[in-house]
Motif scaffolding. Structure first.
Motif, mmCIF file in Angstrom:
data_model
loop_
_atom_site.group_PDB
_atom_site.id
_atom_site.type_symbol
_atom_site.label_atom_id
_atom_site.label_comp_id
_atom_site.label_asym_id
_atom_site.label_seq_id
_atom_site.Cartn_x
_atom_site.Cartn_y
_atom_site.Cartn_z
ATOM 1 N N LEU A 34 0.837 -1.200 0.000
ATOM 2 C CA LEU A 34 0.000 0.000 0.000
ATOM 3 C C LEU A 34 0.875 1.255 0.000
ATOM 4 O O LEU A 34 0.609 2.211 -0.736
ATOM 5 N N VAL A 35 1.924 1.239 0.793
ATOM 6 C CA VAL A 35 2.869 2.361 0.813
ATOM 7 C C VAL A 35 3.518 2.512 -0.561
ATOM 8 O O VAL A 35 3.643 3.621 -1.081
ATOM 9 N N ASP A 36 3.909 1.401 -1.171
ATOM 10 C CA ASP A 36 4.508 1.452 -2.512
ATOM 11 C C ASP A 36 3.516 1.983 -3.539
ATOM 12 O O ASP A 36 3.885 2.758 -4.423
ATOM 13 N N ARG A 41 2.134 9.411 -4.683
ATOM 14 C CA ARG A 41 1.047 10.396 -4.772
ATOM 15 C C ARG A 41 0.933 11.220 -3.499
ATOM 16 O O ARG A 41 0.713 12.434 -3.558
ATOM 17 N N LEU A 42 1.075 10.583 -2.365
ATOM 18 C CA LEU A 42 1.011 11.327 -1.105
ATOM 19 C C LEU A 42 2.184 12.289 -0.995
ATOM 20 O O LEU A 42 2.033 13.433 -0.566
ATOM 21 N N ARG A 43 3.360 11.847 -1.419
ATOM 22 C CA ARG A 43 4.544 12.706 -1.367
ATOM 23 C C ARG A 43 4.390 13.884 -2.334
ATOM 24 O O ARG A 43 4.710 15.018 -1.982
ATOM 25 N N ALA A 44 3.892 13.643 -3.547
ATOM 26 C CA ALA A 44 3.684 14.729 -4.514
ATOM 27 C C ALA A 44 2.695 15.753 -3.964
ATOM 28 O O ALA A 44 2.885 16.961 -4.120
ATOM 29 N N HIS A 45 1.656 15.280 -3.296
ATOM 30 C CA HIS A 45 0.664 16.175 -2.687
ATOM 31 C C HIS A 45 1.318 17.035 -1.603
ATOM 32 O O HIS A 45 1.117 18.253 -1.555
ATOM 33 N N ALA A 46 2.127 16.400 -0.768
ATOM 34 C CA ALA A 46 2.802 17.140 0.308
ATOM 35 C C ALA A 46 3.772 18.170 -0.265
ATOM 36 O O ALA A 46 3.860 19.294 0.238
ATOM 37 N N VAL A 47 4.469 17.820 -1.330
ATOM 38 C CA VAL A 47 5.394 18.775 -1.958
ATOM 39 C C VAL A 47 4.619 19.947 -2.525
ATOM 40 O O VAL A 47 5.025 21.104 -2.376
ATOM 41 N N ARG A 53 10.760 19.497 -0.625
ATOM 42 C CA ARG A 53 10.808 18.041 -0.833
ATOM 43 C C ARG A 53 11.228 17.286 0.422
ATOM 44 O O ARG A 53 10.637 16.253 0.750
ATOM 45 N N GLU A 54 12.252 17.751 1.071
ATOM 46 C CA GLU A 54 12.727 17.055 2.272
ATOM 47 C C GLU A 54 11.678 17.106 3.379
ATOM 48 O O GLU A 54 11.401 16.110 4.038
ATOM 49 N N GLY A 55 11.111 18.273 3.588
ATOM 50 C CA GLY A 55 10.057 18.417 4.588
ATOM 51 C C GLY A 55 8.847 17.568 4.242
ATOM 52 O O GLY A 55 8.234 16.954 5.114
ATOM 53 N N ALA A 56 8.508 17.531 2.956
ATOM 54 C CA ALA A 56 7.362 16.726 2.508
ATOM 55 C C ALA A 56 7.609 15.248 2.775
ATOM 56 O O ALA A 56 6.707 14.530 3.213
ATOM 57 N N ARG A 57 8.832 14.808 2.530
ATOM 58 C CA ARG A 57 9.164 13.398 2.795
ATOM 59 C C ARG A 57 8.969 13.072 4.269
ATOM 60 O O ARG A 57 8.377 12.044 4.621
ATOM 61 N N ASP A 58 9.427 13.956 5.136
ATOM 62 C CA ASP A 58 9.280 13.740 6.575
ATOM 63 C C ASP A 58 7.807 13.753 7.000
ATOM 64 O O ASP A 58 7.375 12.918 7.799
ATOM 65 N N VAL A 59 7.045 14.689 6.460
ATOM 66 C CA VAL A 59 5.623 14.786 6.788
ATOM 67 C C VAL A 59 4.891 13.517 6.355
ATOM 68 O O VAL A 59 4.081 12.961 7.098
ATOM 69 N N VAL A 60 5.185 13.054 5.154
ATOM 70 C CA VAL A 60 4.500 11.860 4.642
ATOM 71 C C VAL A 60 4.904 10.624 5.442
ATOM 72 O O VAL A 60 4.065 9.761 5.717
ATOM 73 N N GLN A 61 6.152 10.551 5.844
ATOM 74 C CA GLN A 61 6.585 9.424 6.672
ATOM 75 C C GLN A 61 5.785 9.395 7.981
ATOM 76 O O GLN A 61 5.289 8.343 8.389
ATOM 77 N N TRP A 83 -8.941 9.983 1.859
ATOM 78 C CA TRP A 83 -8.775 9.942 3.308
ATOM 79 C C TRP A 83 -7.308 10.116 3.685
ATOM 80 O O TRP A 83 -6.965 10.907 4.571
ATOM 81 N N ALA A 84 -6.418 9.398 3.006
ATOM 82 C CA ALA A 84 -4.983 9.498 3.277
ATOM 83 C C ALA A 84 -4.453 10.885 2.917
ATOM 84 O O ALA A 84 -3.624 11.450 3.638
ATOM 85 N N LEU A 85 -4.939 11.450 1.813
ATOM 86 C CA LEU A 85 -4.519 12.793 1.423
ATOM 87 C C LEU A 85 -4.943 13.827 2.464
ATOM 88 O O LEU A 85 -4.219 14.789 2.716
ATOM 89 N N ARG A 86 -6.110 13.633 3.078
ATOM 90 C CA ARG A 86 -6.547 14.552 4.127
ATOM 91 C C ARG A 86 -5.606 14.478 5.324
ATOM 92 O O ARG A 86 -5.259 15.508 5.915
ATOM 93 N N ILE A 87 -5.164 13.291 5.663
ATOM 94 C CA ILE A 87 -4.208 13.144 6.769
ATOM 95 C C ILE A 87 -2.913 13.861 6.423
ATOM 96 O O ILE A 87 -2.353 14.591 7.258
ATOM 97 N N VAL A 88 -2.439 13.709 5.190
ATOM 98 C CA VAL A 88 -1.222 14.401 4.765
ATOM 99 C C VAL A 88 -1.445 15.910 4.811
ATOM 100 O O VAL A 88 -0.573 16.660 5.273
ATOM 101 N N THR A 89 -2.600 16.381 4.339
ATOM 102 C CA THR A 89 -2.918 17.814 4.356
ATOM 103 C C THR A 89 -2.844 18.363 5.777
ATOM 104 O O THR A 89 -2.254 19.421 6.015
ATOM 105 N N ARG A 90 -3.419 17.649 6.713
ATOM 106 C CA ARG A 90 -3.393 18.099 8.106
ATOM 107 C C ARG A 90 -1.980 18.070 8.680
ATOM 108 O O ARG A 90 -1.595 18.972 9.437
ATOM 109 N N ARG A 91 -1.217 17.062 8.326
ATOM 110 C CA ARG A 91 0.175 16.989 8.782
ATOM 111 C C ARG A 91 0.984 18.160 8.213
ATOM 112 O O ARG A 91 1.811 18.741 8.916
#
Length: 191
Positions: A34-36, A41-47, A53-61, A83-91
């Motif tokens: 699931l992570v793979d 997509r979650l990382r691209a959204h965070a970026v 990019r580095e901050g986005a990677r940490d947030v998504v992790q 649902w997962a994108l909303r969690i990333v958005t909040r993070r």
């Protein structure tokens, strides 16, 4: 070609729902798959939202920990991505607040966000031009337009992913389309 994309998307969504159900039961292999499947997509959204990019990677992790722990609360396995994108958005929002309090926000907004979309053939240059135009939009509009068009989400799914009302999504789409049209037609002034 469009039909092939729809069929592929429905297969990916079915696989995603299966992996969500299996991960909910504690299947570590399904969690990894699931992570793979959705990590990029979650990382691209965070970026797109954070611009770092580095901050986005940490947030998504960090978001993945919350996502995997919260799978038991997800009522519809097919609604995983919004649902997962909303969690990333909040993070991301939490991370931005933390950065603002430390006066490091200026550095975080300096980098331009890039989406990780593979393209080849004659449409590649058009795609690159559109992504470059999206990068000129304000972050909230860029995220909205990218989720709607690049991630092929409905207005309701974008609303869930960004944790904003449907009306806000529609307004952002309207303004973003106008700005994109202006940029892509070579007219740099806002109308």
């Amino acid at each position: 070609m469009k039909g092939e994309n729809v069929a592929m998307d429905s297969r990916i969504r079915a696989l995603e729902a299966y992996l969500v159900a299996a991960a909910r039961t504690g299947d570590r292999g399904a969690m990894g798959r699931l992570v793979d499947l959705r990590g990029d997509r979650l990382r691209a959204h965070a970026v797109r939202l954070l611009g770092d990019r580095e901050g986005a990677r940490d947030v998504v992790q960090d978001a993945w920990v919350e996502i995997l722990r919260g799978l038991g609360n997800l009522r519809d396995d097919h609604a995983f991505l919004p649902w997962a994108l909303r969690i990333v958005t909040r993070r991301v929002a939490r991370d931005i607040r933390r950065r603002q309090s430390g006066r490091r926000l200026a550095d975080a907004w300096a980098e331009e966000a890039e989406t990780s979309v593979d393209e080849a053939g004659p449409a590649a240059s058009d795609g690159a031009r559109v992504r470059a135009a999206i990068a000129t939009l304000p972050r909230d509009q860029a995220a909205t337009i990218a989720l709607f068009y690049l991630e092929d989400m409905s207005v309701g799914e974008v609303s869930t992913a960004l944790d904003v009302p449907v009306g806000t999504v529609k307004t952002r789409l309207m303004h973003a389309r106008r700005k994109l049209r202006s940029v892509l037609e070579g007219d740099d002034d806002d109308r």
